[in-house]
Design a protein around this motif. Structure first.
Motif, PDB file in Angstrom:
ATOM      1  N   PRO A   1      -5.530 -15.843   6.889  1.00 48.92           N
ATOM      2  CA  PRO A   1      -5.939 -14.461   7.130  1.00 48.92           C
ATOM      3  C   PRO A   1      -5.100 -13.726   8.177  1.00 48.92           C
ATOM      4  CG  PRO A   1      -7.564 -15.982   8.012  1.00 48.92           C
ATOM      5  CD  PRO A   1      -6.597 -16.792   7.211  1.00 48.92           C
ATOM      6  N   GLU A   2      -4.675 -14.407   9.225  1.00 47.22           N
ATOM      7  CA  GLU A   2      -3.876 -13.726  10.247  1.00 47.22           C
ATOM      8  C   GLU A   2      -2.544 -13.262   9.673  1.00 47.22           C
ATOM      9  OE1 GLU A   2      -3.618 -15.990  13.843  1.00 47.22           O
ATOM     10  OE2 GLU A   2      -5.747 -15.775  14.253  1.00 47.22           O
ATOM     11  N   LYS A   3      -1.912 -14.089   8.859  1.00 45.83           N
ATOM     12  CA  LYS A   3      -0.634 -13.714   8.255  1.00 45.83           C
ATOM     13  C   LYS A   3      -0.814 -12.584   7.251  1.00 45.83           C
ATOM     14  CE  LYS A   3       1.683 -18.112   8.949  1.00 45.83           C
ATOM     15  NZ  LYS A   3       2.296 -19.281   8.321  1.00 45.83           N
ATOM     16  N   VAL A   4      -1.881 -12.639   6.470  1.00 44.96           N
ATOM     17  CA  VAL A   4      -2.135 -11.585   5.488  1.00 44.96           C
ATOM     18  C   VAL A   4      -2.406 -10.258   6.196  1.00 44.96           C
ATOM     19  CG1 VAL A   4      -3.697 -10.798   3.659  1.00 44.96           C
ATOM     20  CG2 VAL A   4      -2.956 -13.192   3.729  1.00 44.96           C
ATOM     21  N   LEU A   5      -3.214 -10.294   7.256  1.00 44.23           N
ATOM     22  CA  LEU A   5      -3.500  -9.064   7.993  1.00 44.23           C
ATOM     23  C   LEU A   5      -2.250  -8.537   8.703  1.00 44.23           C
ATOM     24  CD1 LEU A   5      -7.051  -9.831   9.400  1.00 44.23           C
ATOM     25  CD2 LEU A   5      -6.423  -8.153   7.644  1.00 44.23           C
TER      26      LEU A   5
ATOM     27  N   PHE B   1       0.767  -8.802   7.527  1.00 42.93           N
ATOM     28  CA  PHE B   1       1.509  -8.149   6.443  1.00 42.93           C
ATOM     29  C   PHE B   1       0.892  -6.789   6.111  1.00 42.93           C
ATOM     30  CE2 PHE B   1       1.358  -7.214   1.884  1.00 42.93           C
ATOM     31  CZ  PHE B   1       2.695  -6.929   1.654  1.00 42.93           C
ATOM     32  N   ALA B   2      -0.434  -6.762   5.939  1.00 42.94           N
ATOM     33  CA  ALA B   2      -1.116  -5.510   5.583  1.00 42.94           C
ATOM     34  C   ALA B   2      -0.913  -4.461   6.674  1.00 42.94           C
ATOM     35  CB  ALA B   2      -2.608  -5.765   5.347  1.00 42.94           C
ATOM     36  N   ASP B   3      -0.984  -4.882   7.928  1.00 44.69           N
ATOM     37  CA  ASP B   3      -0.770  -3.945   9.035  1.00 44.69           C
ATOM     38  C   ASP B   3       0.671  -3.450   9.071  1.00 44.69           C
ATOM     39  OD1 ASP B   3      -3.426  -4.274   9.725  1.00 44.69           O
ATOM     40  OD2 ASP B   3      -3.017  -5.636  11.411  1.00 44.69           O
ATOM     41  N   ALA B   4       1.632  -4.345   8.788  1.00 37.93           N
ATOM     42  CA  ALA B   4       3.048  -3.948   8.776  1.00 37.93           C
ATOM     43  C   ALA B   4       3.307  -2.912   7.686  1.00 37.93           C
ATOM     44  CB  ALA B   4       3.937  -5.171   8.581  1.00 37.93           C
ATOM     45  N   VAL B   5       2.710  -3.108   6.515  1.00 37.26           N
ATOM     46  CA  VAL B   5       2.852  -2.131   5.430  1.00 37.26           C
ATOM     47  C   VAL B   5       2.237  -0.800   5.850  1.00 37.26           C
ATOM     48  CG1 VAL B   5       2.114  -1.553   3.074  1.00 37.26           C
ATOM     49  CG2 VAL B   5       2.991  -3.844   3.578  1.00 37.26           C
ATOM     50  N   ALA B   6       1.047  -0.867   6.450  1.00 33.87           N
ATOM     51  CA  ALA B   6       0.356   0.365   6.871  1.00 33.87           C
ATOM     52  C   ALA B   6       1.162   1.126   7.928  1.00 33.87           C
ATOM     53  CB  ALA B   6      -1.031   0.019   7.412  1.00 33.87           C
ATOM     54  N   GLU B   7       1.825   0.390   8.812  1.00 39.77           N
ATOM     55  CA  GLU B   7       2.622   1.040   9.853  1.00 39.77           C
ATOM     56  C   GLU B   7       3.938   1.596   9.313  1.00 39.77           C
ATOM     57  OE1 GLU B   7       3.118  -1.628  13.163  1.00 39.77           O
ATOM     58  OE2 GLU B   7       0.960  -1.955  13.303  1.00 39.77           O
ATOM     59  N   ALA B   8       4.511   0.936   8.317  1.00 44.66           N
ATOM     60  CA  ALA B   8       5.837   1.308   7.826  1.00 44.66           C
ATOM     61  C   ALA B   8       5.824   2.429   6.791  1.00 44.66           C
ATOM     62  CB  ALA B   8       6.530   0.082   7.236  1.00 44.66           C
ATOM     63  N   PHE B   9       4.722   2.567   6.077  1.00 40.07           N
ATOM     64  CA  PHE B   9       4.699   3.511   4.965  1.00 40.07           C
ATOM     65  C   PHE B   9       3.491   4.437   5.050  1.00 40.07           C
ATOM     66  CE2 PHE B   9       6.666  -0.418   3.436  1.00 40.07           C
ATOM     67  CZ  PHE B   9       7.903   0.056   3.066  1.00 40.07           C
ATOM     68  N   PRO B  10       3.700   5.750   4.996  1.00 36.47           N
ATOM     69  CA  PRO B  10       2.573   6.686   4.911  1.00 36.47           C
ATOM     70  C   PRO B  10       2.089   6.734   3.454  1.00 36.47           C
ATOM     71  CG  PRO B  10       4.639   7.894   5.033  1.00 36.47           C
ATOM     72  CD  PRO B  10       4.978   6.426   5.140  1.00 36.47           C
ATOM     73  N   LEU B  11       1.171   5.868   3.109  1.00 41.60           N
ATOM     74  CA  LEU B  11       0.760   5.687   1.719  1.00 41.60           C
ATOM     75  C   LEU B  11      -0.009   6.882   1.166  1.00 41.60           C
ATOM     76  CD1 LEU B  11      -0.471   1.995   1.963  1.00 41.60           C
ATOM     77  CD2 LEU B  11       1.723   2.810   1.092  1.00 41.60           C
ATOM     78  N   THR B  12       0.287   7.207  -0.087  1.00 41.48           N
ATOM     79  CA  THR B  12      -0.490   8.196  -0.833  1.00 41.48           C
ATOM     80  C   THR B  12      -0.913   7.640  -2.183  1.00 41.48           C
ATOM     81  OG1 THR B  12       1.505   9.197  -1.755  1.00 41.48           O
ATOM     82  CG2 THR B  12       0.619  10.167   0.275  1.00 41.48           C
ATOM     83  N   LYS B  13      -0.163   6.636  -2.694  1.00 35.40           N
ATOM     84  CA  LYS B  13      -0.477   5.989  -3.973  1.00 35.40           C
ATOM     85  C   LYS B  13      -0.059   4.533  -3.920  1.00 35.40           C
ATOM     86  CE  LYS B  13       0.159  10.035  -6.845  1.00 35.40           C
ATOM     87  NZ  LYS B  13       0.862  10.653  -7.938  1.00 35.40           N
TER      88      LYS B  13
END
Length: 124
Positions: free
Chosen positions: A23-27, A29-41
């Motif tokens: 879970p720590e590694k998955v979170l 990764f998820a946090d890195a994606v959230a920080e790197a990309f302003p998601l809309t889709k």
């Protein structure tokens, strides 16, 4: 139910038998994606696509890995704000949990790791 009103949901099999092993590694990764990309889709590999989703909704989809600790108020608030179904009903997951338990008992997979608490540090 997996549609969660069109919001992103991690498929139950991944919640119960795959991502909860690290879970720590998955979170992280998820946090890195959230920080790197302003998601809309998002374009998932399965289910309907594309899915309109914000960065907050992306992060909320992984709340099933977060423990009920000091950050639980934040997690609950994010679920309410995003109307996330990151935590699926226990009755919907019963079969998968039994299946997972049998795989662990047979030695085919290792047991799940504890959920990540607010005090945990993410590792890569």
């Amino acid at each position: 139910r997996l549609r969660s009103g069109g919001r992103p949901v991690v498929p139950p099999i991944l919640q119960v038998s795959v991502l909860n092993r690290e879970p720590e590694k998955v979170l992280a990764f998820a946090d890195a994606v959230a920080e790197a990309f302003p998601l809309t889709k998002l374009v998932p590999c399965h289910f309907d696509a594309p899915v309109a989703a914000t960065t907050r909704e992306w992060s909320a989809a992984f709340d099933f890995l977060r423990g009920d600790t000091a950050d639980s108020v934040l997690v609950r608030a994010r679920r309410w704000l995003t109307r996330s179904a990151a935590t699926l009903p226990d009755e919907d997951l019963a079969f998968l949990r039994d299946f997972d338990d049998n795989l662990v008992q047979a030695g085919a997979i290792r047991p799940p790791a504890p959920k990540v608490s607010a005090d945990s540090k993410s590792t890569n």
